[in-house]
Motif scaffolding. Structure first.
Motif, short mmCIF file in Angstrom:
data_model
loop_
_atom_site.label_atom_id
_atom_site.label_comp_id
_atom_site.label_asym_id
_atom_site.label_seq_id
_atom_site.Cartn_x
_atom_site.Cartn_y
_atom_site.Cartn_z
N ALA A 20 0.84 -1.20 0.00
CA ALA A 20 0.00 0.00 0.00
C ALA A 20 0.87 1.24 0.00
O ALA A 20 1.90 1.31 0.66
N GLY A 21 0.43 2.23 -0.74
CA GLY A 21 1.15 3.50 -0.80
C GLY A 21 0.76 4.39 0.37
O GLY A 21 -0.05 4.02 1.22
N ALA A 22 1.30 5.58 0.39
CA ALA A 22 1.00 6.53 1.46
C ALA A 22 -0.46 6.96 1.44
O ALA A 22 -0.98 7.43 2.44
N ASP A 23 -1.13 6.75 0.32
CA ASP A 23 -2.55 7.10 0.24
C ASP A 23 -3.45 5.97 0.75
O ASP A 23 -4.66 6.10 0.80
N GLY A 24 -2.83 4.85 1.12
CA GLY A 24 -3.58 3.71 1.66
C GLY A 24 -4.10 2.75 0.62
O GLY A 24 -4.65 1.72 0.95
N LYS A 25 -3.92 3.06 -0.65
CA LYS A 25 -4.42 2.19 -1.71
C LYS A 25 -3.44 1.04 -1.95
O LYS A 25 -2.23 1.24 -2.03
N CYS A 26 -3.99 -0.14 -2.09
CA CYS A 26 -3.18 -1.33 -2.30
C CYS A 26 -2.60 -1.33 -3.71
O CYS A 26 -3.31 -1.06 -4.68
N ARG A 27 -1.32 -1.59 -3.79
CA ARG A 27 -0.64 -1.66 -5.09
C ARG A 27 -0.31 -3.11 -5.41
O ARG A 27 0.29 -3.80 -4.61
N VAL A 28 -0.73 -3.55 -6.58
CA VAL A 28 -0.42 -4.90 -7.02
C VAL A 28 0.53 -4.77 -8.21
O VAL A 28 0.24 -4.12 -9.18
N PHE A 29 1.67 -5.41 -8.08
CA PHE A 29 2.69 -5.32 -9.15
C PHE A 29 2.73 -6.57 -9.95
O PHE A 29 2.55 -7.63 -9.55
#
Length: 67
Positions: free
Chosen positions: A58-67
């Motif tokens: 998750a980024g600083a905005d709280g959104k989960c990042r899937v790579f």
């Protein structure tokens, strides 16, 4: 949004602290003063920690990042 009104701590500051390696309520209390006064912010801050554990990318905005 403010998470801790007593210490004027915002959601962004909590997320930044988590992204910088703070992974416990004790760490948030030590770094930002979260839940050190009235404790009403503890539930929200703890929820943010749980979100991070569920999605470590998750980024600083709280959104989960899937790579």
């Amino acid at each position: 949004m403010y998470v801790c009104v007593c210490h004027a701590v915002t959601e962004r500051q909590v997320r930044d602290a988590i992204a910088d390696g703070v992974h416990s309520m004790h760490g948030l209390r030590k770094r930002l003063g979260i839940a050190a006064t009235c404790g009403k912010c503890a539930r929200c801050a703890h929820g943010m920690l749980k979100e991070q554990r569920a999605c470590p990318n998750a980024g600083a905005d709280g959104k989960c990042r899937v790579f």
